[in-house]
Design a protein around this motif. Sequence first.
Motif, PDB file in Angstrom:
ATOM      1  N   THR A  46       0.840  -1.188   0.000  1.00  0.00           N
ATOM      2  CA  THR A  46       0.000   0.000   0.000  1.00  0.00           C
ATOM      3  C   THR A  46       0.880   1.245   0.000  1.00  0.00           C
ATOM      4  OG1 THR A  46      -1.740  -1.123   1.260  1.00  0.00           O
ATOM      5  CG2 THR A  46      -1.791   1.268   1.248  1.00  0.00           C
ATOM      6  N   SER A  47       0.459   2.267  -0.751  1.00  0.00           N
ATOM      7  CA  SER A  47       1.175   3.554  -0.765  1.00  0.00           C
ATOM      8  C   SER A  47       0.245   4.652  -0.267  1.00  0.00           C
ATOM      9  CB  SER A  47       1.647   3.901  -2.182  1.00  0.00           C
ATOM     10  OG  SER A  47       2.612   2.975  -2.636  1.00  0.00           O
ATOM     11  N   LEU A  48       0.793   5.588   0.503  1.00  0.00           N
ATOM     12  CA  LEU A  48       0.052   6.742   0.988  1.00  0.00           C
ATOM     13  C   LEU A  48       0.896   7.999   0.828  1.00  0.00           C
ATOM     14  CD1 LEU A  48      -1.571   5.424   4.317  1.00  0.00           C
ATOM     15  CD2 LEU A  48      -2.688   5.779   2.112  1.00  0.00           C
ATOM     16  N   LEU A  49       0.216   9.139   0.598  1.00  0.00           N
ATOM     17  CA  LEU A  49       0.891  10.412   0.395  1.00  0.00           C
ATOM     18  C   LEU A  49       0.253  11.469   1.283  1.00  0.00           C
ATOM     19  CD1 LEU A  49       0.934  10.220  -3.503  1.00  0.00           C
ATOM     20  CD2 LEU A  49       2.795   9.612  -1.966  1.00  0.00           C
ATOM     21  N   CYS A  50       1.089  12.258   1.961  1.00  0.00           N
ATOM     22  CA  CYS A  50       0.617  13.324   2.839  1.00  0.00           C
ATOM     23  C   CYS A  50       1.150  14.659   2.319  1.00  0.00           C
ATOM     24  CB  CYS A  50       1.118  13.118   4.268  1.00  0.00           C
ATOM     25  SG  CYS A  50       0.795  11.487   4.986  1.00  0.00           S
ATOM     26  N   PRO A  51       0.306  15.667   2.139  1.00  0.00           N
ATOM     27  CA  PRO A  51       0.768  16.965   1.657  1.00  0.00           C
ATOM     28  C   PRO A  51       1.550  17.715   2.729  1.00  0.00           C
ATOM     29  CG  PRO A  51      -1.531  17.102   2.251  1.00  0.00           C
ATOM     30  CD  PRO A  51      -1.149  15.656   2.397  1.00  0.00           C
ATOM     31  N   GLU A  74       0.066 -11.402   5.889  1.00  0.00           N
ATOM     32  CA  GLU A  74       1.393 -11.947   6.145  1.00  0.00           C
ATOM     33  C   GLU A  74       1.810 -11.657   7.586  1.00  0.00           C
ATOM     34  OE1 GLU A  74       4.303 -10.790   3.300  1.00  0.00           O
ATOM     35  OE2 GLU A  74       2.969 -11.047   1.587  1.00  0.00           O
ATOM     36  N   LYS A  75       2.692 -12.485   8.116  1.00  0.00           N
ATOM     37  CA  LYS A  75       3.109 -12.334   9.504  1.00  0.00           C
ATOM     38  C   LYS A  75       4.149 -11.235   9.684  1.00  0.00           C
ATOM     39  CE  LYS A  75       2.144 -17.133  10.782  1.00  0.00           C
ATOM     40  NZ  LYS A  75       2.701 -18.397  11.334  1.00  0.00           N
ATOM     41  N   LYS A  76       4.923 -10.972   8.642  1.00  0.00           N
ATOM     42  CA  LYS A  76       5.963  -9.961   8.737  1.00  0.00           C
ATOM     43  C   LYS A  76       5.666  -8.823   7.765  1.00  0.00           C
ATOM     44  CE  LYS A  76       9.570 -13.306   9.980  1.00  0.00           C
ATOM     45  NZ  LYS A  76      10.904 -13.836   9.614  1.00  0.00           N
ATOM     46  N   GLY A  77       6.216  -7.657   8.075  1.00  0.00           N
ATOM     47  CA  GLY A  77       6.005  -6.530   7.185  1.00  0.00           C
ATOM     48  C   GLY A  77       6.780  -5.318   7.635  1.00  0.00           C
ATOM     49  N   SER A  78       6.640  -4.234   6.891  1.00  0.00           N
ATOM     50  CA  SER A  78       7.318  -2.986   7.220  1.00  0.00           C
ATOM     51  C   SER A  78       6.513  -1.826   6.668  1.00  0.00           C
ATOM     52  CB  SER A  78       8.739  -2.968   6.639  1.00  0.00           C
ATOM     53  OG  SER A  78       8.679  -3.014   5.217  1.00  0.00           O
ATOM     54  N   ALA A  79       6.792  -0.644   7.181  1.00  0.00           N
ATOM     55  CA  ALA A  79       6.153   0.570   6.682  1.00  0.00           C
ATOM     56  C   ALA A  79       7.088   1.746   6.911  1.00  0.00           C
ATOM     57  CB  ALA A  79       4.818   0.813   7.374  1.00  0.00           C
ATOM     58  N   THR A  80       7.116   2.685   5.996  1.00  0.00           N
ATOM     59  CA  THR A  80       7.912   3.897   6.145  1.00  0.00           C
ATOM     60  C   THR A  80       7.098   5.097   5.711  1.00  0.00           C
ATOM     61  OG1 THR A  80       8.828   3.705   3.909  1.00  0.00           O
ATOM     62  CG2 THR A  80      10.087   2.693   5.685  1.00  0.00           C
ATOM     63  N   LEU A  81       7.385   6.235   6.303  1.00  0.00           N
ATOM     64  CA  LEU A  81       6.778   7.503   5.919  1.00  0.00           C
ATOM     65  C   LEU A  81       7.927   8.505   5.905  1.00  0.00           C
ATOM     66  CD1 LEU A  81       3.883   8.458   5.287  1.00  0.00           C
ATOM     67  CD2 LEU A  81       3.761   9.288   7.637  1.00  0.00           C
ATOM     68  N   THR A  82       8.289   8.987   4.701  1.00  0.00           N
ATOM     69  CA  THR A  82       9.528   9.723   4.505  1.00  0.00           C
ATOM     70  C   THR A  82       9.276  11.033   3.781  1.00  0.00           C
ATOM     71  OG1 THR A  82      10.626   7.574   4.284  1.00  0.00           O
ATOM     72  CG2 THR A  82      11.876   9.489   3.607  1.00  0.00           C
ATOM     73  N   ALA A  83      10.125  12.016   4.022  1.00  0.00           N
ATOM     74  CA  ALA A  83       9.983  13.327   3.409  1.00  0.00           C
ATOM     75  C   ALA A  83      10.053  13.243   1.893  1.00  0.00           C
ATOM     76  CB  ALA A  83      11.061  14.268   3.925  1.00  0.00           C
ATOM     77  N   ALA A  84       9.161  13.997   1.231  1.00  0.00           N
ATOM     78  CA  ALA A  84       9.184  14.138  -0.221  1.00  0.00           C
ATOM     79  C   ALA A  84       9.533  15.591  -0.515  1.00  0.00           C
ATOM     80  CB  ALA A  84       7.823  13.793  -0.827  1.00  0.00           C
ATOM     81  N   ALA A 152       3.754   0.697   2.711  1.00  0.00           N
ATOM     82  CA  ALA A 152       3.620  -0.389   3.682  1.00  0.00           C
ATOM     83  C   ALA A 152       3.559  -1.706   2.924  1.00  0.00           C
ATOM     84  CB  ALA A 152       2.372  -0.213   4.534  1.00  0.00           C
ATOM     85  N   GLU A 153       4.209  -2.715   3.455  1.00  0.00           N
ATOM     86  CA  GLU A 153       4.248  -4.029   2.824  1.00  0.00           C
ATOM     87  C   GLU A 153       3.928  -5.114   3.837  1.00  0.00           C
ATOM     88  OE1 GLU A 153       8.166  -4.264   1.177  1.00  0.00           O
ATOM     89  OE2 GLU A 153       7.640  -3.104  -0.603  1.00  0.00           O
ATOM     90  N   GLY A 154       3.511  -6.266   3.321  1.00  0.00           N
ATOM     91  CA  GLY A 154       3.256  -7.418   4.170  1.00  0.00           C
ATOM     92  C   GLY A 154       2.187  -7.150   5.200  1.00  0.00           C
ATOM     93  N   SER A 155       2.470  -7.450   6.457  1.00  0.00           N
ATOM     94  CA  SER A 155       1.465  -7.342   7.520  1.00  0.00           C
ATOM     95  C   SER A 155       0.989  -5.911   7.753  1.00  0.00           C
ATOM     96  CB  SER A 155       2.038  -7.894   8.831  1.00  0.00           C
ATOM     97  OG  SER A 155       3.190  -7.163   9.220  1.00  0.00           O
ATOM     98  N   HIS A 156       1.805  -4.921   7.362  1.00  0.00           N
ATOM     99  CA  HIS A 156       1.445  -3.523   7.585  1.00  0.00           C
ATOM    100  C   HIS A 156       0.564  -2.944   6.486  1.00  0.00           C
ATOM    101  CE1 HIS A 156       4.735  -3.906  10.429  1.00  0.00           C
ATOM    102  NE2 HIS A 156       4.445  -2.725  10.926  1.00  0.00           N
ATOM    103  N   ALA A 157       0.399  -3.644   5.364  1.00  0.00           N
ATOM    104  CA  ALA A 157      -0.271  -3.062   4.194  1.00  0.00           C
ATOM    105  C   ALA A 157      -1.801  -3.036   4.265  1.00  0.00           C
ATOM    106  CB  ALA A 157       0.178  -3.791   2.928  1.00  0.00           C
ATOM    107  N   GLY A 503      -8.410  -2.819   2.224  1.00  0.00           N
ATOM    108  CA  GLY A 503      -7.413  -3.707   2.799  1.00  0.00           C
ATOM    109  C   GLY A 503      -7.402  -5.091   2.192  1.00  0.00           C
ATOM    110  N   THR A 504      -8.481  -5.435   1.490  1.00  0.00           N
ATOM    111  CA  THR A 504      -8.531  -6.721   0.806  1.00  0.00           C
ATOM    112  C   THR A 504      -8.873  -6.504  -0.657  1.00  0.00           C
ATOM    113  OG1 THR A 504     -10.872  -7.033   1.367  1.00  0.00           O
ATOM    114  CG2 THR A 504      -9.237  -7.952   2.892  1.00  0.00           C
ATOM    115  N   VAL A 505      -8.524  -7.490  -1.472  1.00  0.00           N
ATOM    116  CA  VAL A 505      -8.786  -7.414  -2.901  1.00  0.00           C
ATOM    117  C   VAL A 505      -9.424  -8.722  -3.352  1.00  0.00           C
ATOM    118  CG1 VAL A 505      -6.485  -8.287  -3.512  1.00  0.00           C
ATOM    119  CG2 VAL A 505      -7.765  -6.898  -5.157  1.00  0.00           C
ATOM    120  N   SER A 506     -10.316  -8.640  -4.329  1.00  0.00           N
ATOM    121  CA  SER A 506     -10.995  -9.825  -4.833  1.00  0.00           C
ATOM    122  C   SER A 506     -10.082 -10.564  -5.802  1.00  0.00           C
ATOM    123  CB  SER A 506     -12.296  -9.420  -5.540  1.00  0.00           C
ATOM    124  OG  SER A 506     -12.968 -10.546  -6.029  1.00  0.00           O
ATOM    125  N   VAL A 507      -9.805 -11.826  -5.509  1.00  0.00           N
ATOM    126  CA  VAL A 507      -8.932 -12.648  -6.348  1.00  0.00           C
ATOM    127  C   VAL A 507      -9.701 -13.892  -6.776  1.00  0.00           C
ATOM    128  CG1 VAL A 507      -6.770 -13.930  -6.486  1.00  0.00           C
ATOM    129  CG2 VAL A 507      -6.891 -11.840  -5.135  1.00  0.00           C
TER     130      VAL A 507
END
Length: 522
Positions: A46-51, A74-84, A152-157, A503-507
Amino acid sequence: MKRTTLSLFAGAAALAAVTGFAAVSAPGDTGAETAEPAARLPVERTSLLCPAPSASDLAETTYTSFTPVTEGAEKKGSATLTAAADGAAAEAGKGGEDAGSGKDGEDAKDGEEGKDGNDGKDGKPVLRPGAPGTPVTGTASGADAPALTGTAEGSHAPGWTVQQTTEVAAGTGRGLLGLNCTAPDTEFWFPGASTASGRTDYVHLTNPDDSAAVVDIELYGKDGVLKSTVGEGVTVPPGGGESLLLSTLTDVEQTDVTVHVNVRSGRLGAAVQALDDKTGGDWLTAAADPAGELVVPGIPADATAVRLMLFTPGGSDADLKVRLASPSGAITPAGHETVHVKAGMTTGVDLGEVTRGEAGSLVLTPTSGSVPVVAAVRVVRGKGGEQESAFIPASDPVGARATAAENRAKGTTLSVTAPDRTAKVEVTASAGTEGGTTATKTFTIEGGTTQNVEVPVPDGLKGTYALTVETVSGGPVYAARTLTGEDEDVASFTVQPLPDDRGTVSVPKAEQNLSVLQQPPA
């Protein structure tokens, strides 16, 4: 014959791998296979953008990150929020790619923001999210806090939500400004902007990718398009953000303006910051896609002025019936039973104190022949020199699940609307940022009504918490969260609609009839 049969099988199998739902049968097979119903699986990224939050030196901004617990994620994951900033975010993001996780992608144990309350100006992540189910916060101060890009990827997405809330003590745009950081997209509609005297409106654009994005910004007033060449072909640098003052795009002053952001190449996050000399300011986020029927949820009960803004992008006029979904049922506002919207022109309607002290949501339906429309309302609370304003765009329904982060023990109001059929929703309060345990309540919302529900508060709450709304049955339902400032002498507030968090997608499930591999009789 064998070669032909196997070749057909290989081609069909490849198609199944690409589409995810193809059923494979032998040539001439009369027993056609049908695909199983699609399954809903958690998203993996998942991607997010903050002005950029504010141009005021007095601004204090809080970012709250939250991912609800999702079954099957997923059991593992990560997320970052960084300056643009000026294209630097792409490189900075690489350096902080795993900053939100522990070794080998495990969840961070501390769940705290960057060192010393890092504000992202040095390219380091603003937040270090902990495990799903627990919100975390980061802060920024002053006028030079940058726009942010996040992944955010994996468990954080699944259902990742970031709330950006800014308090400005004085000056133009004072008060509480808030928004949910948005996913990148290619088209945005903002009815409710203005180029009138006393208003200072900016359109903020944030580019998450490592290549430049090109965008056209179109403005529409009460008489149609406001001509401007400045808004054509605007370039937003890789990983960067741009802020454009609307009054520099046109020399025409208009009270009600619809902003259309159309991305030619790439993708962006977009939001309009609307600042008023007399009534403070807030963020105007993108309205739901043009549709014949719209819901504007969560108008505060104590609103002293409500202005409805509408625009139809097609070539046909629209005639809409206006109803207020109140706690006791649908009400038609006196003198505003219907509204006529001319094609290509922005229409503004003053509804006054339409809620009359009760919870309310606007429900707009066509009187005849559905014509796609976009809509938003500007809400004012307070009187005299203590007035504050906020914006609520027409919203998509809650769907399976929606989330609002950064809720407080006091000052949080959750409004839920069932415009048609009775619905049941489950509301869950997460643990707090500094402590507390989850709490859940279930509510039944009668068809045609809006209810300000008694939100659950985490046991032993410390800090702020997240609210998750799930549709249990009936529906559809719409929701909005109002957050009120802590100063009881000032009517500062902000409102965020709660659309489906996707948070979920139809597959679709794949099916294969392997009988095609059987050898033909000799």
